[in-house]
Design an enzyme around this catalytic site. Structure first.
Site, PDB file in Angstrom:
ATOM      1  N   VAL A   1       5.794  -4.267  14.973  1.00 27.27           N
ATOM      2  CA  VAL A   1       5.968  -3.013  15.724  1.00 27.27           C
ATOM      3  C   VAL A   1       5.362  -3.065  17.126  1.00 27.27           C
ATOM      4  O   VAL A   1       5.573  -2.151  17.914  1.00 27.27           O
ATOM      5  CB  VAL A   1       5.391  -1.795  14.953  1.00 27.27           C
TER       6      VAL A   1
ATOM      7  N   GLY B   1       0.769  -1.241   0.000  1.00 31.03           N
ATOM      8  CA  GLY B   1       0.000   0.000   0.000  1.00 31.03           C
ATOM      9  C   GLY B   1       0.799   1.291   0.000  1.00 31.03           C
ATOM     10  O   GLY B   1       1.791   1.442  -0.715  1.00 31.03           O
ATOM     11  N   ILE B   2       0.358   2.212   0.843  1.00 26.63           N
ATOM     12  CA  ILE B   2       0.944   3.563   0.834  1.00 26.63           C
ATOM     13  C   ILE B   2       2.383   3.532   1.371  1.00 26.63           C
ATOM     14  O   ILE B   2       3.246   4.266   0.882  1.00 26.63           O
ATOM     15  CB  ILE B   2       0.079   4.547   1.679  1.00 26.63           C
TER      16      ILE B   2
ATOM     17  N   ASN C   1       4.119   4.190   9.759  1.00 22.18           N
ATOM     18  CA  ASN C   1       3.012   3.966   8.823  1.00 22.18           C
ATOM     19  C   ASN C   1       2.249   2.664   9.090  1.00 22.18           C
ATOM     20  O   ASN C   1       1.087   2.528   8.702  1.00 22.18           O
ATOM     21  CB  ASN C   1       3.606   3.965   7.398  1.00 22.18           C
TER      22      ASN C   1
ATOM     23  N   TYR D   1     -10.379   1.967  15.013  1.00 26.57           N
ATOM     24  CA  TYR D   1      -9.402   2.530  14.068  1.00 26.57           C
ATOM     25  C   TYR D   1      -9.337   4.057  14.209  1.00 26.57           C
ATOM     26  O   TYR D   1      -8.258   4.643  14.316  1.00 26.57           O
ATOM     27  CB  TYR D   1      -9.795   2.135  12.639  1.00 26.57           C
TER      28      TYR D   1
ATOM     29  N   SER E   1      -5.007   9.961  10.090  1.00 24.50           N
ATOM     30  CA  SER E   1      -6.025   9.792   9.037  1.00 24.50           C
ATOM     31  C   SER E   1      -7.041  10.922   9.158  1.00 24.50           C
ATOM     32  O   SER E   1      -7.304  11.417  10.266  1.00 24.50           O
ATOM     33  CB  SER E   1      -6.739   8.452   9.214  1.00 24.50           C
TER      34      SER E   1
ATOM     35  N   LYS F   1      -6.181   6.475  15.383  1.00 22.63           N
ATOM     36  CA  LYS F   1      -5.615   7.527  14.529  1.00 22.63           C
ATOM     37  C   LYS F   1      -5.703   8.896  15.208  1.00 22.63           C
ATOM     38  O   LYS F   1      -4.859   9.766  14.989  1.00 22.63           O
ATOM     39  CB  LYS F   1      -6.322   7.528  13.170  1.00 22.63           C
TER      40      LYS F   1
ATOM     41  N   PRO G   1      -3.914  11.392   5.796  1.00 19.66           N
ATOM     42  CA  PRO G   1      -4.443  11.183   4.445  1.00 19.66           C
ATOM     43  C   PRO G   1      -5.969  11.031   4.458  1.00 19.66           C
ATOM     44  O   PRO G   1      -6.550  10.559   5.435  1.00 19.66           O
ATOM     45  CB  PRO G   1      -3.810   9.857   3.998  1.00 19.66           C
TER      46      PRO G   1
HETATM   47  N1  LIG Z   1      -5.796   3.980   2.509  1.00 19.89           N
HETATM   48  C1  LIG Z   1      -6.446   4.930   3.142  1.00 19.89           C
HETATM   49  O1  LIG Z   1      -7.581   5.304   2.782  1.00 19.89           O
HETATM   50  C2  LIG Z   1      -5.836   5.601   4.343  1.00 19.89           C
HETATM   51  C3  LIG Z   1      -6.393   6.803   4.786  1.00 19.89           C
HETATM   52  C4  LIG Z   1      -5.859   7.435   5.889  1.00 19.89           C
HETATM   53  C5  LIG Z   1      -4.758   6.884   6.543  1.00 19.89           C
HETATM   54  N2  LIG Z   1      -4.247   5.706   6.105  1.00 19.89           N
HETATM   55  C6  LIG Z   1      -3.090   5.167   6.842  1.00 19.89           C
HETATM   56  O2  LIG Z   1      -2.015   4.996   5.955  1.00 19.89           O
HETATM   57  C7  LIG Z   1      -1.198   3.902   6.391  1.00 19.89           C
HETATM   58  C8  LIG Z   1      -1.045   2.900   5.262  1.00 19.89           C
HETATM   59  O3  LIG Z   1      -2.325   2.395   4.937  1.00 19.89           O
HETATM   60  P1  LIG Z   1      -2.625   1.492   3.664  1.00 19.89           P
HETATM   61  O4  LIG Z   1      -3.859   2.004   3.074  1.00 19.89           O
HETATM   62  O5  LIG Z   1      -1.398   1.358   2.829  1.00 19.89           O
HETATM   63  O6  LIG Z   1      -3.004   0.103   4.382  1.00 19.89           O
HETATM   64  P2  LIG Z   1      -2.207  -1.270   4.549  1.00 19.89           P
HETATM   65  O7  LIG Z   1      -2.999  -2.077   5.505  1.00 19.89           O
HETATM   66  O8  LIG Z   1      -1.924  -1.857   3.231  1.00 19.89           O
HETATM   67  O9  LIG Z   1      -0.814  -0.815   5.185  1.00 19.89           O
HETATM   68  C9  LIG Z   1      -0.407  -1.091   6.509  1.00 19.89           C
HETATM   69  C10 LIG Z   1       0.883  -1.887   6.514  1.00 19.89           C
HETATM   70  O10 LIG Z   1       1.247  -2.165   7.870  1.00 19.89           O
HETATM   71  C11 LIG Z   1       1.662  -3.541   7.957  1.00 19.89           C
HETATM   72  N3  LIG Z   1       1.505  -4.006   9.334  1.00 19.89           N
HETATM   73  C12 LIG Z   1       0.364  -4.373   9.974  1.00 19.89           C
HETATM   74  N4  LIG Z   1       0.628  -4.765  11.224  1.00 19.89           N
HETATM   75  C13 LIG Z   1       1.968  -4.624  11.410  1.00 19.89           C
HETATM   76  C14 LIG Z   1       2.845  -4.861  12.497  1.00 19.89           C
HETATM   77  N5  LIG Z   1       2.392  -5.327  13.684  1.00 19.89           N
HETATM   78  N6  LIG Z   1       4.173  -4.597  12.350  1.00 19.89           N
HETATM   79  C15 LIG Z   1       4.645  -4.148  11.159  1.00 19.89           C
HETATM   80  N7  LIG Z   1       3.870  -3.923  10.084  1.00 19.89           N
HETATM   81  C16 LIG Z   1       2.547  -4.149  10.212  1.00 19.89           C
HETATM   82  C17 LIG Z   1       0.756  -4.255   6.965  1.00 19.89           C
HETATM   83  O11 LIG Z   1       1.230  -5.527   6.619  1.00 19.89           O
HETATM   84  C18 LIG Z   1       0.769  -3.244   5.805  1.00 19.89           C
HETATM   85  O12 LIG Z   1       1.889  -3.439   4.979  1.00 19.89           O
HETATM   86  C19 LIG Z   1      -1.888   3.337   7.631  1.00 19.89           C
HETATM   87  O13 LIG Z   1      -1.325   3.907   8.791  1.00 19.89           O
HETATM   88  C20 LIG Z   1      -3.321   3.800   7.464  1.00 19.89           C
HETATM   89  O14 LIG Z   1      -3.997   3.878   8.684  1.00 19.89           O
HETATM   90  C21 LIG Z   1      -4.748   5.058   5.020  1.00 19.89           C
END
Ligand SMILES: NC(=O)c1ccc[n+]([C@@H]2O[C@H](COP(=O)([O-])OP(=O)(O)OC[C@H]3O[C@@H](n4cnc5c(N)ncnc54)[C@H](O)[C@@H]3O)[C@@H](O)[C@H]2O)c1
Length: 255
Positions: free
Chosen positions: A65, A18-19, A91, A161, A148, A165, A191
């Site tokens: 983490v 993801g991001i 992240n 969630y 978020s 955040k 975001p």
């Molecule tokens: N996509 C959206 O709409 C959005 C909006 C606002 C904020 N965010 C935030 O952006 C960030 C990335 O989100 P995303 O959309 O890519 O989602 P995502 O779930 O794909 O990314 C989260 C990552 O964290 C990893 N992860 C989970 N538990 C873990 C742990 N215990 N130790 C290490 N790594 C771990 C996951 O495997 C994944 O790669 C997150 O913090 C999310 O809350 C996302």
């Protein structure tokens, strides 16, 4: 390739998907060596392999983490491999790749509530604790937390969630205060709803597109939309900016 972050070393937690994956790539493109700190070891290896094959410097570190020893080892391996730690992007979260349930507030499983707080809040704290000694020693560092837009507006059916955040907003200000004298800046990016799924189906695209109508810039948000903000907070251009949250959502939330 740009040289904004030449010689810098960045750790991005949750960079296997993801991001976070997009953050890691962009930081590498700006000249940083990057540590892909991820609970999904296979995904982390894949991202690091791709980046290294393109001539960037990346290291996959299997990290949970929520475990102090794991975050300490993440920092130790970063320094052993690349010599220093300048940037930490907090992240990692329970969100998509490690999924959360979407349920009314009184139907959330207490165990899932605890795990959400452990990853999304405690994880940012433990990762920050792990890198802080290295940043203090070099009197320089950048910690970038990921909150978020949901924390600022509220979102139904995911109160665990949203609460996690929202915690990151206060966490950012407190850490900024405590690390300011050490030359470490701590900022936050919030975001909006972002199409970060790796293989989005039509329902997901529809849901993400629906968020667009509330925006001043009414289009779908993608991971690339956050990259300017992350590079800014990671670079010397933001050296006198700390404790701030930058909302990146096309003008949906204007406070
Ligand atoms: N996509 C959206 O709409 C959005 C909006 C606002 C904020 N965010 C935030 O952006 C960030 C990335 O989100 P995303 O959309 O890519 O989602 P995502 O779930 O794909 O990314 C989260 C990552 O964290 C990893 N992860 C989970 N538990 C873990 C742990 N215990 N130790 C290490 N790594 C771990 C996951 O495997 C994944 O790669 C997150 O913090 C999310 O809350 C996302």
């Amino acid at each position: 390739m740009s040289s904004t972050l030449k010689g810098r070393v960045a750790i991005v937690t949750g960079a296997g998907h993801g991001i976070g994956k997009a953050y890691a790539r962009r930081l590498a493109e700006e000249g940083a060596s990057v540590v892909i700190a991820e609970i999904d070891a296979e995904a982390a290896e894949l991202v690091a392999k791709e980046l290294n094959a393109e001539g960037f410097r990346a290291l996959a570190v299997h990290t949970d983490v929520t475990i102090p020893q794991s975050t300490m080892e993440m920092a130790r391996l970063a320094v052993e491999t690349f010599g220093r730690i300048d940037i930490l992007v907090n992240n990692a979260a329970i969100f998509i790749s490690v999924p959360m349930s979407r349920a009314p507030f009184d139907e959330i499983d207490p165990g899932e509530w605890d795990r959400m707080m452990a990853v999304n809040v405690k994880g940012a704290w433990l990762s920050s604790c792990a890198v802080a000694p290295y940043m203090r020693k070099q009197a320089y560092g950048k910690i970038i937390n990921i909150s978020s837009g949901t924390a600022l507006k509220g979102s139904d059916n995911r109160i665990h969630y949203v609460a996690s955040k929202a915690a990151i907003l206060g966490f950012t200000k407190t850490l900024a205060n405590e690390l300011g004298k050490a030359g470490v800046c701590v900022n936050c990016i919030a975001p909006g709803s972002t199409l970060s799924e790796e293989n989005p189906d039509e329902a997901i695209i529809k849901r993400r597109t629906a968020a667009s109508s509330a925006r001043a810039i009414p289009r779908l948000q993608t991971p690339e939309d956050m990259l300017g903000a992350v590079v800014f907070f990671a670079s010397a251009d933001s050296d006198f900016i700390t404790g701030q949250t930058l909302v990146v959502d096309g003008g949906s939330c204007m406070h």
